[in-house]
Design an enzyme around this catalytic site. Structure first.
Site, PDB file in Angstrom:
ATOM      1  CG  ASP A 337      39.186  40.354  39.057  1.00  0.00           C
ATOM      2  OD1 ASP A 337      38.615  40.841  40.167  1.00  0.00           O
ATOM      3  OD2 ASP A 337      39.852  41.264  38.432  1.00  0.00           O
ATOM      4  CD  GLU A 373      34.758  39.060  40.514  1.00  0.00           C
ATOM      5  OE1 GLU A 373      34.423  39.816  41.555  1.00  0.00           O
ATOM      6  OE2 GLU A 373      35.641  39.557  39.954  1.00  0.00           O
TER       7      GLU A 373
END
Length: 676
Positions: A337, A373
């Site tokens: 993330d 990401e």
């Protein structure tokens, strides 16, 4: 005086380690003046507070004789309280060991957890009553586990799954609903296997906490992107033992033939802003663990703090955490993330950042599936295509371009073709394979596939932010009715559009990512930011329908075709130095007359048709891919292949495609794959 004898013990391993005569504790705190080990009984009553007796290179350590595995404990830290210098030591706060492997309970926000008041003075309420206790356990590597599934890179396909949302309404035993063990129930495994996917991408399973503002609104952090600790599995997904049940879930998925990667949050923690919870890192060494400048946090995550992944202790912690989840818990890789934070040094991003290099040189971690990401909200926070080649990267340019093409926007042909062939403007030839591009239409954040074709606008009122949260521009359409409808014509248009999206995704060069539930026509009622909805909005609806069956069949068939024809995933081009040791495949772009695309064709704004011919180097396969996004009829002749003209096999066709005498009759938006 302590009732326990203490020796210096060892600095390694960090955290609790079980010895025949006691338990060794090793905790990092560079700036503390003194750490204390606080022991608790089974009723969470504090029994002893034992000062650590040794410190070496920032690691406090000691062996406490007579303790046994399962002992409940916490840490307290003494040191300067100087918030202007980011020093937040407050011995009234009980702290969770960053290397603990289990907790007695979930962590729930409480005002007594704060180390500082809103006025900036020390907060002196003891927090032991509202902080779960660490359990001194040392989970072992299981030697009898099922073998890992080895996935061929060009066959990899990712399926994003939320443990609770996937299982909460599944027809399984009640005690397994919303749990790790529900993921490996027979109905769940049968469903996953029916899709022909290779890789399960689990949404966050680190123990997490609901933020203060959500708790006050009566909502909860459902997605789990708010970690307390980087080793402890989320206890609410377990019936009894989160460690054992997570391992059992991984074993069951392995036995069923799946690779498993875990969505991990190393960029921030649940401690949030400075005046919020002080339950672990903040109390142990705030100035070392979090990024700050001029006495203020650098909030590159939007979550109140930003983990300092340039700090040596943090780098070690993250790598130790990753190895633990691979070696002990059994996962096969990670999706990171807000991964740009992992590549920042003091402030700026670089592909040579120490943490990224530490991961790639590690003999264990470098062999796992690593998905980034590639952004955060800090300066220069958008870095798609800029990570080292050992990382796959989520490609939002693919998402938006494909959405715009199927939305019918003008001037999209060249951009759409770029995305189909692996986004070589981001993942450059000679440097990276197209497989580095993780292509997706839908992710957990944003509309589901069903909502993408059912809503023009977001409908996020349930989040209690006056519909201001979530993306405003979803590049979506509703085909005449906002939301649910029983109109058969609209339903047919929506199903066709979903099939076109899925076919485009799976037939594109790169690594496809599917959002769990899209194959079930799951709707979030137009909510494109359902992070705080732990209810039917996010729990998958398993009721059977003809639409869902059509979508499942589409995914299964297309995934089989990708495996049967590797050129669909990764073409070896003559001008790509990455494949110079291999015979070259061929790609030809064609217009609706099945003629080679001209310069004018590429630059005609109202063009809505594109096709390409993929020819393997040995000429064994010629695959013709057709994409058309308009509602009007066109007839496209088969490409001329001289003596091969008669050898035609339609491998895939969406509902609006018919074969008519060496033509494809496209009566509306459609995708077709033909073997010539």
């Amino acid at each position: 005086m302590s009732e326990y004898q203490v020796t210096q013990g060892q600095t390694f391993p960090l955290g609790p380690s079980i010895h025949p005569d006691g338990i060794n504790f090793a905790v990092v705190s560079e700036d503390a003046n003194q750490l204390y080990l606080c022991l608790f009984d089974s009723h969470d009553q504090e029994l002893q507070s034992i000062p650590f007796i040794a410190k070496h290179r920032g690691i406090w350590h000691m062996l406490v004789l007579g303790l046994e595995e399962g002992q409940r404990y916490g840490i307290r830290a003494e040191g300067p309280f100087e918030p202007e210098k980011q020093l937040m030591f407050n011995p009234t706060k009980l702290l969770i060991d960053p290397y603990a492997k289990a907790l007695t309970d979930r962590l729930v926000w409480h005002p007594d957890q704060a180390a500082i008041t809103e006025q900036g003075v020390i907060q002196s309420q003891d927090s032991a009553h509202c902080v779960p206790k660490c359990l001194a356990i040392e989970p072992k590597v299981q030697t009898t586990r099922p073998a890992r599934v080895q996935v061929v890179n060009h066959e990899r396909s990712l399926y994003e799954l939320h443990v609770k949302g996937f299982t909460q309404q599944l027809d399984i035993d009640e005690q397994h609903k919303g749990k790790y063990l529900g993921v490996i129930s027979p109905p769940a495994i049968a469903h996953l296997q029916s899709l022909n996917i290779t890789t399960i991408q689990l949404m966050p399973c680190f123990a997490f906490m609901t933020e203060k503002h959500l708790q006050q609104l009566g909502l909860s952090n459902y997605w789990g992107y708010n970690p307390i600790n980087f080793f402890i599995p989320e206890p609410s997904y377990a019936q009894n033992d989160a460690v054992a049940e997570f391992q059992a879930m991984i074993d069951g998925l392995r036995e069923a033939g799946f690779e498993v990667i875990l969505d991990v949050v190393y960029n921030h923690t649940s401690e949030s802003e400075l005046d919020q919870s002080c339950v672990s890192f903040r109390g142990l060494d705030n100035a070392q663990y979090y990024r700050h400048q001029a006495g203020q946090y650098l909030n590159y995550t939007g979550c109140g703090n930003c983990f300092d992944t340039f700090n040596p202790a943090s780098i070690r912690l993250i790598c130790d955490s990753m190895r633990y989840w691979v070696d002990v818990m059994g996962v096969d890789g990670f999706r990171f993330d807000l991964g740009v934070d992992l590549g920042r040094t003091d402030h700026d991003f670089t592909a040579n950042a120490p943490l990224l290099q530490a991961i790639l040189q590690d003999p264990i971690l470098s062999q796992t599936c690593l998905v980034m990401e590639p952004w955060d909200i800090g300066p220069n926070g958008y870095q798609v295509g800029q990570f080292p080649k050992g990382f796959l990267e989520c490609n939002d340019k693919y998402r938006d371009s494909v959405k715009r093409f199927w939305h019918g926007d003008s001037g999209m042909i060249a951009e759409f073709a770029t995305r189909l062939l692996g986004s070589r403007d981001c993942f450059h030839k000679g440097h990276k394979s197209a497989l580095n591009s993780v292509n997706y239409i839908t992710y957990h954040d944003g509309f589901t596939l069903e909502d993408l074709v059912s809503y023009k606008e977001r409908h996020n009122l349930a989040n209690m932010e006056d519909n201001r949260d979530g993306h405003g521009d979803n590049i979506s359409q509703n085909f005449g009715v906002e939301g649910e409808t029983q109109d058969p014509e609209i339903l047919a248009l929506r199903l066709n559009q979903k099939i076109c999206f899925l076919a485009t995704l799976i037939l594109s060069q790169g690594t496809p990512h599917l959002l769990g539930g899209d194959e079930l026509s799951h709707s979030q009622q137009g909510n494109n930011n359902a992070y705080c909805q732990d209810n039917e909005i996010t729990w998958l609806n398993w009721s059977k329908s003809s639409q869902s069956q059509a979508l499942k069949d589409t995914i299964s068939k297309l995934m089989s075709l990708r495996k049967a024809y590797p050129i669909l995933a990764e073409v070896h081009l003559e001008d790509d130095a990455l494949f110079q040791h291999l015979p070259a495949d061929q790609v030809t772009w064609l217009n609706e007359d099945s003629e080679t695309m001209s310069h004018e064709d590429w630059h005609t704004p109202d063009r809505h048709f594109i096709a390409l011919m993929l020819t393997t180097a040995n000429l064994g396969s010629r695959l013709w891919l057709v994409f058309y996004n308009q509602p009007t009829l066109i007839k496209v002749p088969f490409p001329s292949l001289s003596d091969h003209d008669a050898e035609v096999e339609v491998l895939f066709q969406s509902p609006n495609v018919q074969v008519e005498d060496k033509h494809l009759a496209c009566s509306g938006a459609c995708v077709a794959l033909v073997k010539l």
